[in-house]
Design an enzyme around this catalytic site. Structure first.
Site, PDB file in Angstrom:
ATOM      1  N   ASP A   4      -1.235  -2.463  -8.894  1.00  0.00           N
ATOM      2  CA  ASP A   4      -1.620  -1.934  -7.774  1.00  0.00           C
ATOM      3  C   ASP A   4      -0.986  -0.714  -7.496  1.00  0.00           C
ATOM      4  OD1 ASP A   4      -2.116  -2.021  -4.916  1.00  0.00           O
ATOM      5  OD2 ASP A   4      -0.186  -2.735  -4.432  1.00  0.00           O
ATOM      6  N   GLU A  65      -6.432  -0.729  -8.393  1.00  0.00           N
ATOM      7  CA  GLU A  65      -7.103  -0.511  -7.334  1.00  0.00           C
ATOM      8  C   GLU A  65      -7.563   0.872  -6.974  1.00  0.00           C
ATOM      9  OE1 GLU A  65      -5.662  -2.321  -3.426  1.00  0.00           O
ATOM     10  OE2 GLU A  65      -5.258  -0.419  -2.972  1.00  0.00           O
ATOM     11  N   ASP A 138       2.975  -5.952  -3.360  1.00  0.00           N
ATOM     12  CA  ASP A 138       2.572  -5.106  -4.333  1.00  0.00           C
ATOM     13  C   ASP A 138       2.672  -5.896  -5.601  1.00  0.00           C
ATOM     14  OD1 ASP A 138       2.949  -1.982  -3.230  1.00  0.00           O
ATOM     15  OD2 ASP A 138       4.630  -3.151  -3.026  1.00  0.00           O
TER      16      ASP A 138
END
Length: 189
Positions: A4, A65, A138
């Site tokens: 992330d 991501e 996260d």
């Protein structure tokens, strides 16, 4: 490996795909860089952290991501810098990198492309059979990215195989057409 991306907090996770939809958590954590440091120092810190994770866990593939516009251009630019460092680390190792939008991950994990952080954390905790929710968010997001890829990898492999087969068939058809044209031209001469 699920990542992330973020410059202040970057979530890392490593999972192992099992049979079917079974996924086994291996490691999860967050790399932090002080917002008071200059950009180059922060990117260097992130680079060191991701390289340590990759050295320690030797992932086969990296799921990150995809950067998207969140309304704050400065945040997007900083996140894009971080993504560049992360993708480079994977590329230097010859690792495949798959990028997923937040809504793709949410849909894969919760069935709802608009699930909130709380729902996502609850689902990833349940899916992985964790005794407690990963923190901060996260870390949970990094796990969700890794699980999303584990579940989508078989489909991606099938799509790649089909595309490769189609490319071979197209090349064969082009060869046949070229041979037929050459034969027709030879008969005309």
């Amino acid at each position: 490996m699920g990542i992330d991306p973020g410059l202040t907090r970057c979530g890392f996770s490593v999972v192992q795909a099992g049979r079917g939809r079974s996924v086994i958590p291996v490691a999860v954590g967050v790399a932090r860089t002080p917002s008071t440091d200059d950009l180059t120092a922060r990117l260097l810190g992130l680079s060191k952290a991701v390289n340590e994770w990759m050295d320690d866990y030797q992932p086969d593939v990296v799921a990150i991501e995809r950067v998207f516009e969140r309304g704050n251009v400065s945040t997007v630019i900083h996140t894009a810098h971080a993504v560049g460092v992360l993708v480079l680390a994977a590329a230097e190792r010859g690792l495949d990198v798959q990028m997923y939008t937040p809504s793709e991950v949410k849909k894969a994990i919760s069935g709802n492309g608009r699930a909130d952080k709380k729902q996502m954390t609850a689902m990833i905790t349940r899916i992985l059979g964790l005794s407690e929710a990963p923190k901060p968010a996260d870390a949970a997001d990094a796990l969700a990215l890794a699980v999303c890829h584990c579940w989508r990898a078989p489909m991606l492999a099938r799509q790649a195989a089909v595309a490769e087969q189609q490319a071979k068939q197209l090349a064969k058809q082009k060869e046949m057409i070229a041979a037929a044209r050459a034969n027709a031209l030879a008969k005309e001469s």
